[in-house]
Scaffold this motif. Structure first.
Motif: not given
Length: 246
Positions: A27, A33-35, A117
């Motif tokens: 990120s 955009r990271t989960l 994500y």
């Protein structure tokens, strides 16, 4: 969208620390955009990202389709990095998945989350069961932390067999030498035997992640350990590019 699973059949190898720091790199360094999805009932990922644990124990409801996964996501202090936290309800996840009979339930859920994500990091429990099989079907690459020892070599063989047996077209694996102390002969021998494997050093700065409740890049960005995580993340991105090109 890519799913990166951090997986080991052994506990105590730095798996959750690795997952949290890789999510931070995805990120903050790469701008994805990271989960970070914690599916380990020990639920350490929330702690390392400075997120208070959920009051309700409903993490298993996502797998039962009783709750949309997006509804369970919480924000972290870091822009572009969200968390799907674990809780003790996941202790029974293996039995739940077996009862559901849906071999690609985790894969389907990550596909849904992938609409939001581009990078999903899975912090996996150290097990060989329905959860690990589901993980291998969902992942685009499997990261295997291995402290230098004969037992770790055996553990990697078990992971390799699990990955290869999960499905045709199994995800590539990236072994990582973790907690490396170059003063030890055994560790130097492991480095010499595996010169192409990424290395995460044994460092007090990494231990401080639990004290600061933050990834190392947030409080010690110039440290050798932070550099190690950055290099590992770049190696993962190369793996993903290579797989996409096949």
């Amino acid at each position: 969208m890519a799913v990166i699973a951090v997986y080991s059949v052994k506990g105590g190898v730095g798996k959750t620390t690795l997952a949290a720091n890789l999510a931070w790199c995805a990120s903050q360094t790469s701008g994805w955009r990271t989960l970070l999805w914690d599916i380990d009932a020990a639920s350490g990922a929330a702690f390392l990202l400075g997120v208070d644990p959920p009051k309700s124990r409903t993490a298993d409801s996502v797998f039962a389709r009783e709750r949309a996964p997006q509804k369970a996501v919480v924000r972290t202090p870091y822009r572009g990095l969200d968390l799907l936290p674990a809780d003790q309800s996941l202790w029974s996840l293996d039995a739940q998945l077996a009862a559901l009979g849906k071999k690609r339930r985790l894969a389907k859920l990550t596909e849904t989350l992938g609409e939001t994500y581009p990078r999903i990091i899975l912090d996996c429990p150290p097990v060989l069961n329905q959860i690990s099989a589901q993980t291998m079907r969902a992942a685009d690459v499997v990261i295997v932390p291995l402290p230098p020892s004969p037992l770790s070599t055996r553990a990697f063989a078990l992971v390799a067999a699990e990955v290869k047996g999960a499905a045709k077209g199994h995800p590539p694996m990236l072994p990582v030498l973790s907690m490396v102390d170059r003063r030890r002969t055994l560790h130097r021998d492991a480095l010499a035997a595996n010169p192409d494997w990424p290395v995460i050093p044994l460092a007090s700065a990494i231990e401080q992640c639990a004290v600061h409740r933050a990834p190392i890049g947030a409080f010690a960005p110039s440290s050798p350990a932070a550099r190690g995580f950055e290099l590992l993340w770049r190696a993962i991105e190369r793996k993903l590019t290579q797989r996409k090109g096949k």
